[in-house]
Design a protein around this motif. Structure first.
Motif, PDB file in Angstrom:
ATOM      1  N   ASP A  14       0.876  -1.147   0.000  1.00  0.00           N
ATOM      2  CA  ASP A  14       0.000   0.000   0.000  1.00  0.00           C
ATOM      3  C   ASP A  14       0.928   1.215   0.000  1.00  0.00           C
ATOM      4  OD1 ASP A  14      -2.309   1.648   0.370  1.00  0.00           O
ATOM      5  OD2 ASP A  14      -1.729   1.818   2.482  1.00  0.00           O
ATOM      6  N   ASP A  16       0.143   5.068   0.804  1.00  0.00           N
ATOM      7  CA  ASP A  16       0.032   6.087   1.851  1.00  0.00           C
ATOM      8  C   ASP A  16      -0.001   5.448   3.236  1.00  0.00           C
ATOM      9  OD1 ASP A  16      -0.107   7.934  -0.238  1.00  0.00           O
ATOM     10  OD2 ASP A  16      -2.295   7.802  -0.313  1.00  0.00           O
ATOM     11  N   ASP A 138      -1.510  -0.500   5.884  1.00  0.00           N
ATOM     12  CA  ASP A 138      -1.814   0.106   7.194  1.00  0.00           C
ATOM     13  C   ASP A 138      -3.305   0.095   7.504  1.00  0.00           C
ATOM     14  OD1 ASP A 138      -2.357   2.098   5.224  1.00  0.00           O
ATOM     15  OD2 ASP A 138      -2.155   3.683   6.739  1.00  0.00           O
TER      16      ASP A 138
HETATM   17 MG   LIG Z   1      -2.643   3.352   3.476  1.00  0.00          MG
END
Ligand SMILES: [Mg+2]
Ligand SMILES: [Zn+2]
Length: 191
Positions: A14, A16, A138
């Protein structure tokens, strides 16, 4: 043989909150900051010839916050920052859609995580066996996409990670929890 020593076909990241610091709807490259250690972690994978593939939801496009063309600029800036540290991303995949978005982006697509569309697309392009791939994210949606695709999963505590773990409300669990991308990669490559 431990699970970890199984050959790794590719690592999905991922973007960001994993590679770069989480900024709500990041599109301005002047706000791009790498998470400490992330370039080094990517370089470790590059050195082992393990494809590093970004899979990112960019619903800011569907929401009208920034044009789709901005994504390529941002990814170019990210490439440049990583290059400074001898690291590179093999390919970027993104989903610009949202079911309540604008115009052509308003679709209930198959690529917005937690759906596994981006992973399936990459698997086709790179001829990957998804069972031998890992996704590092995240958010629960990253873990969900990985599980739907049959990948191993790691949740990091950078970005939204801590918040996500504290309020975890999913019928599945991450395969592993790591401090950050660097910790994830060190764990993966440890024998
Ligand atoms: Mg993310
Ligand atoms: Zn999509």
């Amino acid at each position: 043989m431990s699970k970890r020593s199984t050959a790794i076909a590719a690592v999905f990241l991922d973007r960001d909150g994993v590679i770069n610091e989480e900024v709500e709807y990041l599109s301005d490259s002047s706000k791009l900051r790498l998470v400490p250690g992330s370039a080094r972690a990517i370089r470790l994978l590059n050195e082992r010839a393990i494809p590093v593939i970004v899979v990112t939801n960019q619903s800011g496009v569907a929401r009208g916050y920034y044009p789709e063309s901005r994504i390529a600029h941002l990814h170019h800036a990210l490439d440049e920052s990583l290059k400074d540290e001898g690291a590179h991303i093999d390919r970027f995949y993104y989903c610009p859609h949202h079911p309540e978005g604008l115009g052509k982006y308003r679709i209930d697509c198959e690529c917005r995580k937690p759906k596994p569309g981006l992973l399936h697309e990459a698997a086709k392009d790179f001829s990957l066996n998804l069972k031998n791939c890992i996704i590092i994210g995240d958010k629960a949606s990253d873990i969900g996409a990985g599980i739907a695709a049959g990948c191993r999963t790691i949740l990091v505590m950078t970005g939204y990670g801590k918040k996500e773990l504290a309020s975890w409300n999913q019928p599945f669990q991450p395969g592993h929890v790591a401090e950050d991308l660097q910790g994830s990669v060190e764990w993966l490559l440890r024998d």
